[in-house]
Design an enzyme around this catalytic site. Structure first.
Site, PDB file in Angstrom:
ATOM      1  N   LYS A  71       0.808  -1.221   0.000  1.00 28.72           N
ATOM      2  CA  LYS A  71       0.000   0.000   0.000  1.00 28.72           C
ATOM      3  C   LYS A  71       0.847   1.280   0.000  1.00 28.72           C
ATOM      4  O   LYS A  71       2.064   1.220   0.184  1.00 28.72           O
ATOM      5  CB  LYS A  71      -0.930  -0.048   1.219  1.00 28.72           C
ATOM      6  N   ARG A  87      -1.902 -14.594   4.353  1.00 23.55           N
ATOM      7  CA  ARG A  87      -2.702 -13.948   5.408  1.00 23.55           C
ATOM      8  C   ARG A  87      -2.035 -14.105   6.776  1.00 23.55           C
ATOM      9  O   ARG A  87      -2.030 -13.180   7.581  1.00 23.55           O
ATOM     10  CB  ARG A  87      -4.137 -14.493   5.405  1.00 23.55           C
ATOM     11  N   THR A  95      -5.570  -7.429  10.507  1.00 20.57           N
ATOM     12  CA  THR A  95      -5.854  -6.173   9.797  1.00 20.57           C
ATOM     13  C   THR A  95      -5.457  -4.967  10.640  1.00 20.57           C
ATOM     14  O   THR A  95      -4.867  -4.011  10.138  1.00 20.57           O
ATOM     15  CB  THR A  95      -7.365  -6.106   9.464  1.00 20.57           C
ATOM     16  N   HIS A 128      -2.239  -5.615   1.552  1.00 18.04           N
ATOM     17  CA  HIS A 128      -3.531  -6.280   1.379  1.00 18.04           C
ATOM     18  C   HIS A 128      -3.252  -7.669   0.824  1.00 18.04           C
ATOM     19  O   HIS A 128      -2.363  -7.838  -0.001  1.00 18.04           O
ATOM     20  CB  HIS A 128      -4.424  -5.517   0.385  1.00 18.04           C
TER      21      HIS A 128
HETATM   22  P1  CMP Z   1      -7.513  -4.634   3.457  1.00 18.79           P
HETATM   23  O1  CMP Z   1      -7.059  -6.027   3.693  1.00 18.79           O
HETATM   24  O2  CMP Z   1      -6.865  -3.893   2.343  1.00 18.79           O
HETATM   25  O3  CMP Z   1      -9.101  -4.647   3.224  1.00 18.79           O
HETATM   26  C1  CMP Z   1      -9.904  -3.519   3.501  1.00 18.79           C
HETATM   27  C2  CMP Z   1      -9.161  -2.450   4.229  1.00 18.79           C
HETATM   28  O4  CMP Z   1      -9.939  -1.479   4.888  1.00 18.79           O
HETATM   29  C3  CMP Z   1      -8.344  -3.077   5.345  1.00 18.79           C
HETATM   30  O5  CMP Z   1      -7.270  -3.811   4.808  1.00 18.79           O
HETATM   31  C4  CMP Z   1      -7.974  -1.866   6.176  1.00 18.79           C
HETATM   32  O6  CMP Z   1      -6.751  -1.278   5.772  1.00 18.79           O
HETATM   33  C5  CMP Z   1      -9.092  -0.865   5.863  1.00 18.79           C
HETATM   34  N1  CMP Z   1      -9.864  -0.478   7.026  1.00 18.79           N
HETATM   35  C6  CMP Z   1      -9.950   0.751   7.522  1.00 18.79           C
HETATM   36  N2  CMP Z   1     -10.746   0.779   8.602  1.00 18.79           N
HETATM   37  C7  CMP Z   1     -11.155  -0.485   8.812  1.00 18.79           C
HETATM   38  C8  CMP Z   1     -11.987  -1.109   9.790  1.00 18.79           C
HETATM   39  N3  CMP Z   1     -12.571  -0.417  10.784  1.00 18.79           N
HETATM   40  N4  CMP Z   1     -12.181  -2.451   9.699  1.00 18.79           N
HETATM   41  C9  CMP Z   1     -11.611  -3.171   8.695  1.00 18.79           C
HETATM   42  N5  CMP Z   1     -10.816  -2.618   7.744  1.00 18.79           N
HETATM   43  C10 CMP Z   1     -10.578  -1.296   7.806  1.00 18.79           C
END
Ligand code: CMP
Length: 140
Positions: A11, A87, A93, A117
């Site tokens: 990212k 993962r 996350t 991601h």
């Molecule tokens: P990613 O795996 O790219 O998929 C969705 C993205 O949303 C996640 O990683 C986070 O970087 C972003 N994101 C921001 N706020 C939230 C949240 N409250 N819950 C989950 N994902 C979030």
């Protein structure tokens, strides 16, 4: 175990800090092969399309703005059990909850600027890979 392909994004917080090589070293050390990779600036439409599954979520607009705030590196990773393996390597996350040794524990700045991601299923991996790559661009 089967050989799988998964989709990865390094990212904007990763490209801004010039740590894509460090992340790739972790990916390769984990036994995943980078079989396609390119650096690009997402358009707002591309970011919104990619994250369309989250469009009703409160964080959607901020997430899309962040994803177009600088270059990203999109990748296809290949290896045994690649979806789950990546993962696990990424970590939770929210980096506050990420396990020791994971990419997000080491590098992520926040739940939004969480560095990487990775696809959450084999089915989504195929969809996400085809969003960014043609089969000719993937070299195993
Ligand atoms: P990613 O795996 O790219 O998929 C969705 C993205 O949303 C996640 O990683 C986070 O970087 C972003 N994101 C921001 N706020 C939230 C949240 N409250 N819950 C989950 N994902 C979030």
């Amino acid at each position: 175990m089967t050989i799988q392909r998964t989709f990865s994004i390094l990212k904007p917080d990763a490209t801004a800090r010039n740590i894509t090589g460090k992340i790739n070293a972790k990916i390769e050390h984990a036994g995943l092969k980078i079989v396609a990779q390119k650096k690009l600036m997402l358009t707002l439409e591309q970011a919104q399309g990619f994250y369309a599954v989250h469009k009703e979520r409160a964080f959607f607009n901020d997430l899309c703005s962040f994803m177009i705030s600088g270059p990203v590196v999109v990748q296809v990773l290949e290896g045994e059990n690649a979806v789950e393996k990546y993962r696990t390597l990424m970590g939770s996350t929210n980096p506050t909850n990420a396990e020791e040794g994971t990419i997000r524990k080491e590098f992520a700045e926040s739940i939004e600027a969480n560095t990487v991601h990775g696809s959450d299923s084999l089915e989504n991996a195929a969809i996400e890979i085809s969003y960014f790559f043609s089969s000719l661009e993937i070299v195993g």
